[in-house]
Write a protein that holds these residues in place. Structure first.
Motif, PDB file in Angstrom:
ATOM      1  N   UNK A 183      32.244  34.256  27.126  1.00 15.42           N
ATOM      2  CA  UNK A 183      32.202  32.838  26.695  1.00 15.42           C
ATOM      3  C   UNK A 183      31.227  31.951  27.327  1.00 15.42           C
ATOM      4  N   UNK A 184      31.216  32.503  28.642  1.00 19.66           N
ATOM      5  CA  UNK A 184      30.032  31.690  29.254  1.00 19.66           C
ATOM      6  C   UNK A 184      28.837  31.981  28.966  1.00 19.66           C
ATOM      7  N   UNK A 185      28.486  33.236  28.731  1.00 22.13           N
ATOM      8  CA  UNK A 185      27.200  33.657  27.976  1.00 22.13           C
ATOM      9  C   UNK A 185      26.667  33.067  26.591  1.00 22.13           C
ATOM     10  N   UNK A 186      27.989  33.154  25.807  1.00 15.92           N
ATOM     11  CA  UNK A 186      27.726  32.218  24.504  1.00 15.92           C
ATOM     12  C   UNK A 186      27.799  30.840  24.776  1.00 15.92           C
ATOM     13  N   UNK A 187      28.268  30.345  25.700  1.00 13.69           N
ATOM     14  CA  UNK A 187      27.839  29.051  25.971  1.00 13.69           C
ATOM     15  C   UNK A 187      26.599  28.519  26.388  1.00 13.69           C
ATOM     16  N   UNK A 188      25.697  29.571  27.136  1.00 10.33           N
ATOM     17  CA  UNK A 188      24.465  29.461  27.530  1.00 10.33           C
ATOM     18  C   UNK A 188      23.426  29.581  26.201  1.00 10.33           C
ATOM     19  N   UNK A 189      23.973  30.351  25.405  1.00 14.66           N
ATOM     20  CA  UNK A 189      23.257  30.488  24.243  1.00 14.66           C
ATOM     21  C   UNK A 189      23.085  29.355  23.227  1.00 14.66           C
ATOM     22  N   UNK A 190      24.426  28.679  23.178  1.00 16.12           N
ATOM     23  CA  UNK A 190      24.766  27.417  22.476  1.00 16.12           C
ATOM     24  C   UNK A 190      23.888  26.109  23.138  1.00 16.12           C
ATOM     25  N   UNK A 191      23.651  26.209  24.212  1.00 15.58           N
ATOM     26  CA  UNK A 191      23.049  24.933  25.141  1.00 15.58           C
ATOM     27  C   UNK A 191      21.322  25.088  24.611  1.00 15.58           C
TER      28      UNK A 191
END
Length: 902
Positions: A596-604
């Motif tokens: 989820x943290x990796x996905x958050x970095x992509x979303x940002x």
């Protein structure tokens, strides 16, 4: 002695006064010498036109001043040089004036086709180059119909010419026509196959020139590759993209009735024994030599490819017409086709399979290893023919063991081979891999040697090779399509180890394939999604599937120890592949916080398309609803998204956004995520969305001029979705307990006002009236909110009463709306905030969370900001009601301000 004879004296010639003719009845007397000859003789002069006398101004002419009509007439001239020059002149003219070809293409082709059987070799070659470089490319768009039919009649006539060179040129022309217009083969397939068979039968003409035989066979392969086949089951190594495009050009024109199929099969039946005999002749010649020369190898390979394509067409015919035989076709037609089917095995078994495996007659050195590889290639094609025959036409268990051993040895050899050898195997093995699922299910292999060999090859071949992609398709068939059939013994540890290795290898591929191979990414992601959709029945396999999250972290994005963000391949893929990647997230039994943290970095990242960002949020919310994400991890993801999303203008300054806009969500896959529009929410969040929608519609045009960055609107939509999803997550009081400290910790870090506003919106969404905030949180919010409200007041000038419809008014209102909700829900917070204002006016209070640090020393500016806040609050009807309960505190504030002014 006798007396010698005296020589006789010859009479002396005398002059003749006149010759006397004997008069006979019926004989005509010759004319006298003094008679005058009055006979007149004439001779025809062929002069079609007086070129010099013609006015050619504005007419397309060649370098020699000849028109197209004149040049076409000269192509029939008796002089060879004139015919050659005419063809060269036509080429120059058509290149210089392309419109002439479009206007007169039928006339040009109709005249030039006569030269296909020309006696002169140079004329034929010049004509071929003229068609290849100019005529056929020039009329490729409208070459159907008449132009093709004009050529084909003369081509087939030339194919039966007594001169072998003329026949070869005819086949070159036919090959050129088929390359230019592939459907031409479907129209003349029967006649063309008949001529190929006739030519190859007379191989005594070809033995001296193998280059010609090589061309004829390669042309035959090109034609047979256009026969329809079940393309999913086969992989042709070395097949170019152009060949793949025309692979099924024949299929749309293939006869739909049994008669057409029988005619084609009949011609192919006649062709197969000719090909086998030709192969045997070349093989005998190769075995008589120390090495297999390149020409013989190319010819033998083309022959085997031709037989392979014929068998494929046979498989296609069986599958296509089997249903027709049971339903619509007559018994006579069924008998005829069945008779054709029975004859095919007899044509191949005795001769072709008997030579397998082919081997060099003597041991070869390492320097001659490429000669040994040629035999491997030939054996691979023979194996493909056998496996196709064995699987789809007629099982051959007697011979299967021999071919199976060859396949297993090849698969294991890949593990022991060096880099150059791997490239060789990667090119040749893909055509045999599709047969492995069938062989695994039918062959009695108690030790699972074939399965182990396949697993070894799958793990050791190059990630971007065609062999890897072929193995992926085989894995999909064995794990997804036929898992219960192939692996009924689910407890077999060796089988289970192979399956776990396949799943692990799929995860490794995500970070091994280059971004230049989008089709490979798509294949891997498609298989990953299919594995998740079927729900792996074996618990060990399900655990192995969940372990793929470790590889997915690198696939999306990782953050190094020094804080450097490294984006994975996901960010550069096409939207279709990104959609597959996002859909896969739903099927993990429990999404890890690291992923989820990796996905958050992509979303940002602003390089991510907004539609992809929205899709990630939707799928994760559906995954949470399905119980695949822990509530703490999900809330952490949402808070990270709203607190760290950056909005910058062109100058790099942080802009301010108006959050929580309830936009319509983009449509997604219905089987994963329900649309937000179908969700009926009666929570406070939905009421807030409704209010914001009215604001946004009124100031849409104004916002587009003030906030030019596209990510501003994106963040607004993200905040709206987050609040909407938050209202559907369950018990608001439990969510509030989780969010309270997290939100307060973030907003106390002096975040930009758009982040602060969005986080406060999350807290307000799960709050109630009266507020659930603890006394400690209210005290902390008192300092934070006063600084926040002053920051907002300083961003916009105070609108006049008549300017309430302006953008400034709505920007004020949107940013201060979370504060308004807190003031309405907590009288304690309202009194605390007013007391802070009194202290600030008296210069005894401090603004610890003020973003503009220079403002701390500018007391008059702070006072003006406080006045602006009260003016803005008085413009809201509900706030006027709230402030009326605190009239005493407000009077004290303004009294202090008046004292400062006095």
């Amino acid at each position: 002695m006798g007396r010698s004879k005296t020589p006789s004296k010859k009479p002396q010639p005398r002059g003749i006064d006149f010759k006397k003719f004997k008069k006979k009845l019926g004989r005509k007397l010759p004319p006298a010498h003094n008679v005058t000859n009055t006979e007149i003789k004439t001779k025809a002069i062929i002069l079609p036109e007086q070129s010099v006398a013609l006015d050619k101004e504005g007419v397309a002419v060649s370098k020699k001043g000849l028109t197209l009509k004149e040049l076409l007439q000269q192509t029939s001239h008796h002089n060879v040089k004139v015919r050659r020059d005419a063809l060269v002149g036509i080429k120059d003219l058509l290149l210089k004036f392309p419109a002439e070809l479009k206007l007169h293409k039928n006339a040009v082709i109709e005249k030039l086709r006569e030269r296909i059987s020309d006696d002169d070799k140079v004329v034929r070659e010049t004509l071929f180059q003229l068609f290849k470089s100019t005529i056929l490319p020039g009329c490729k768009e409208d070459i159907k119909g008449a132009p093709i039919s004009l050529i084909m009649a003369y081509l087939f006539k030339a194919m039966t010419n007594l001169a072998i060179d003329v026949r070869f040129m005819a086949f070159k022309f036919f090959d050129l026509v088929v390359q230019t217009h592939p459907p031409a083969f479907s129209t003349y397939a029967e006649k063309a196959l008949e001529n190929y068979t006739d030519l190859l039968q007379k191989n005594q003409f070809l033995s001296e020139e193998k280059s010609k035989l090589k061309f004829v066979l390669s042309s035959l392969v090109r034609c047979l590759s256009m026969l329809p086949s079940n393309g999913k089951e086969f992989h042709s190594s070395g097949q170019t993209n152009a060949e793949k495009e025309v692979l099924h050009a024949f299929e749309r024109d293939v006869p739909n009735d049994s008669t057409g199929h029988i005619l084609i099969v009949g011609k192919l039946k006649d062709l197969v024994p000719v090909l086998v005999n030709c192969f045997y002749g070349l093989m005998s010649e190769a075995y008589s030599q120390p090495q297999l020369d390149s020409h013989s190898f190319d010819c033998m390979q083309s022959i085997l490819h031709s037989i392979d394509l014929i068998v494929r067409y046979k498989v296609y015919g069986i599958s296509k017409y089997q249903q027709d035989l049971r339903t619509s076709m007559s018994s006579i037609s069924s008998t005829e086709i069945h008779a054709q089917d029975e004859k095919f095995p007899l044509l191949l078994l005795d001769k072709l399979f008997a030579v397998f495996p082919m081997q060099p007659t003597r041991a070869l050195s390492e320097e001659d290893d490429h000669y040994d590889r040629r035999y491997y290639i030939l054996n691979a094609v023979i194996s493909r023919i056998f496996f196709t025959f064995n699987q789809y036409i007629s099982p051959l268990p007697v011979l299967c063991e021999r071919f199976l051993s060859f396949l297993k040895d090849w698969l294991f050899e890949l593990y022991r081979s060096n880099v150059s050898d791997k490239a060789f195997y990667d090119k040749q093995l893909p055509s045999l891999v599709p047969f492995i699922p069938y062989l695994v299910s039918t062959v009695d292999d108690q030790d699972h040697h074939l399965l182990k060999a396949f697993t070894t090859a799958f793990g050791n071949c190059s990630p971007e090779s065609s062999l890897k992609m072929a193995c992926l398709e085989a894995v999909e068939e064995m794990l997804v399509l036929k898992q219960e059939i192939l692996f009924s013994d689910a407890g077999d540890k060796e089988i289970l180890d192979c399956q776990k290795t396949w799943i692990h290898e799929i995860g490794l591929l995500l970070n091994s394939i280059s971004n230049k191979k989008p089709s490979s990414f798509h294949a891997v992601l498609h298989l990953l999604l299919r594995l998740g959709q079927i729900g792996l029945s074996n618990s060990d396999l399900a655990v192995e599937y969940d372990k793929l999250q470790d590889e997915l972290q690198k696939y999306y994005c990782i953050k190094s120890e020094n804080g450097h963000i490294c984006y994975g391949p996901f960010m550069e893929l096409s939207k279709e592949s990104q959609e597959l990647s996002i859909c896969c997230l739903y099927y993990f039994s429990c999404l890890k916080g690291q992923l989820l943290a990796s996905l958050a970095l992509c979303c940002l990242s602003h390089s991510l398309e907004p539609s992809v960002l929205f899709r990630i949020i939707e799928v994760l919310h559906s995954s949470y609803n399905a119980g695949h994400i822990h509530v703490v991890d999900y809330i952490s993801f949402l808070v990270t998204l709203l607190s760290q999303y950056e909005i910058s203008d062109q100058d790099g300054r942080v802009e301010n956004s108006i959050p929580m806009e309830h936009n319509k969500q983009p449509q997604g896959d219905d089987f994963i995520v329900p649309s937000v529009d179908r969700i009926v929410s009666v929570t406070l969040a939905s009421k807030m969305m409704h209010i914001y929608m009215a604001f946004i519609k009124q100031r849409e045009k104004t916002c587009s001029t003030i906030l030019k960055e596209a990510n501003l609107a994106t963040f607004r939509s993200v905040a709206g979705r987050v609040c909407c999803f938050l209202s559907q997550m369950g018990d608001p009081s439990l969510l509030f307990q989780i969010l309270e400290d997290v939100v307060l910790d973030h907003i106390s870090q002096k975040l930009p006002i758009h982040n602060t506003c969005a986080l406060m919106g999350m807290l307000i969404t799960v709050d109630s009236r009266p507020t659930r905030l603890s006394e400690e949180s209210i005290i902390k919010l008192g300092d934070i909110m006063l600084s926040y409200m002053i920051d907002v007041a300083l961003l916009f000038p105070v609108p006049e009463e008549e300017q309430k419809a302006s953008s400034n008014f709505y920007a004020w209102h949107d940013y201060l709306l979370p504060c308004f909700f807190l003031l309405d829900r907590s009288s304690t917070f309202c009194k605390l905030l007013l007391d802070k204002m009194v202290s600030l006016v008296g210069e005894s209070g401090e603004l610890l969370f003020l973003r503009d640090t220079q403002l701390t020393r500018d007391h008059p500016r702070k006072i003006r900001a406080l006045v602006s806040i009260f003016i803005m609050m008085s413009m809201d009807s509900k706030m006027r009601t709230v402030l009326s309960t605190c009239q005493t505190e407000i009077d004290n504030i303004f009294q202090s301000i008046l004292l400062l002014q006095g």
